[in-house]
Design a protein around this motif. Structure first.
Motif, PDB file in Angstrom:
ATOM      1  N   UNK A  59       5.468   8.432  -3.343  1.00  0.00           N
ATOM      2  CA  UNK A  59       4.800   7.847  -4.624  1.00  0.00           C
ATOM      3  C   UNK A  59       4.540   6.369  -4.525  1.00  0.00           C
ATOM      4  N   UNK A  60       5.425   5.515  -4.099  1.00  0.00           N
ATOM      5  CA  UNK A  60       5.655   4.284  -4.184  1.00  0.00           C
ATOM      6  C   UNK A  60       4.550   3.794  -3.167  1.00  0.00           C
ATOM      7  N   UNK A  61       4.755   4.250  -2.134  1.00  0.00           N
ATOM      8  CA  UNK A  61       3.823   3.686  -0.823  1.00  0.00           C
ATOM      9  C   UNK A  61       2.497   4.183  -1.051  1.00  0.00           C
ATOM     10  N   UNK A  70      -4.390  -1.326   1.286  1.00  0.00           N
ATOM     11  CA  UNK A  70      -3.755  -1.308   2.700  1.00  0.00           C
ATOM     12  C   UNK A  70      -3.624   0.115   3.172  1.00  0.00           C
ATOM     13  N   UNK A  71      -3.215   0.077   4.470  1.00  0.00           N
ATOM     14  CA  UNK A  71      -2.779   1.541   4.968  1.00  0.00           C
ATOM     15  C   UNK A  71      -1.604   1.403   5.568  1.00  0.00           C
ATOM     16  N   UNK A  72      -0.564   2.155   5.175  1.00  0.00           N
ATOM     17  CA  UNK A  72       0.870   2.108   5.495  1.00  0.00           C
ATOM     18  C   UNK A  72       1.148   3.323   6.793  1.00  0.00           C
ATOM     19  N   UNK A  73       1.528   3.149   7.878  1.00  0.00           N
ATOM     20  CA  UNK A  73       1.368   4.177   8.751  1.00  0.00           C
ATOM     21  C   UNK A  73       2.988   4.612   8.753  1.00  0.00           C
ATOM     22  N   UNK A  78      10.614   2.245   7.057  1.00  0.00           N
ATOM     23  CA  UNK A  78      12.151   2.514   7.537  1.00  0.00           C
ATOM     24  C   UNK A  78      12.954   2.026   6.290  1.00  0.00           C
ATOM     25  N   UNK A  79      14.139   2.097   6.495  1.00  0.00           N
ATOM     26  CA  UNK A  79      15.066   1.616   5.344  1.00  0.00           C
ATOM     27  C   UNK A  79      15.162   0.147   5.361  1.00  0.00           C
ATOM     28  N   UNK A  80      15.018  -0.638   6.327  1.00  0.00           N
ATOM     29  CA  UNK A  80      14.692  -1.988   6.306  1.00  0.00           C
ATOM     30  C   UNK A  80      13.844  -2.508   5.093  1.00  0.00           C
ATOM     31  N   UNK A  81      12.673  -1.827   5.315  1.00  0.00           N
ATOM     32  CA  UNK A  81      11.352  -2.053   4.377  1.00  0.00           C
ATOM     33  C   UNK A  81      11.780  -1.999   2.889  1.00  0.00           C
ATOM     34  N   UNK A  82      12.756  -0.814   2.736  1.00  0.00           N
ATOM     35  CA  UNK A  82      13.089  -0.373   1.225  1.00  0.00           C
ATOM     36  C   UNK A  82      14.369  -0.984   0.966  1.00  0.00           C
TER      37      UNK A  82
END
Length: 98
Positions: A59-61, A70-73, A78-82
């Motif tokens: 939901x957040x993405x 934007x488009x998030x593939x 990954x865990x680092x991003x979050x």
């Protein structure tokens, strides 16, 4: 001190993305605006916020995609991003159009 030129534009764009990320976290996770306003770059997210479970990540993405255009593939998630508020803002800023 007033910023000018490209650096000033980058700073403004990052501030706008940061505000958008704060809004998404508040809206999607049901967090109070006051709580989200207190998030700093090193504030941990995934694994530290009970509201941000694996279902909420989608939901957040999705909301970030909609609000920032934007488009998030899937392979970018990954865990680092979050890991922290700062890492999520940095990711979103890198994806956002200049």
């Amino acid at each position: 001190m007033q910023t000018t030129g490209r650096q000033g534009l980058d700073l403004q764009a990052t501030k706008e993305v940061e505000a958008t990320v704060r809004g998404v976290l508040a809206d999607v996770l049901g967090l109070s605006p006051e709580r989200v306003a207190g998030f700093e770059a090193n504030t941990p997210l995934f694994g530290a916020l009970p509201e941000l479970d694996s279902m909420a990540v989608a939901g957040v993405l999705t909301e970030l995609e909609d609000r920032l255009g934007i488009l998030i593939e899937d392979d970018e998630v990954d865990g680092e991003m979050l890991e922290s508020f700062g890492s999520l803002v940095a990711f979103a800023s890198a994806k956002a159009p200049a």
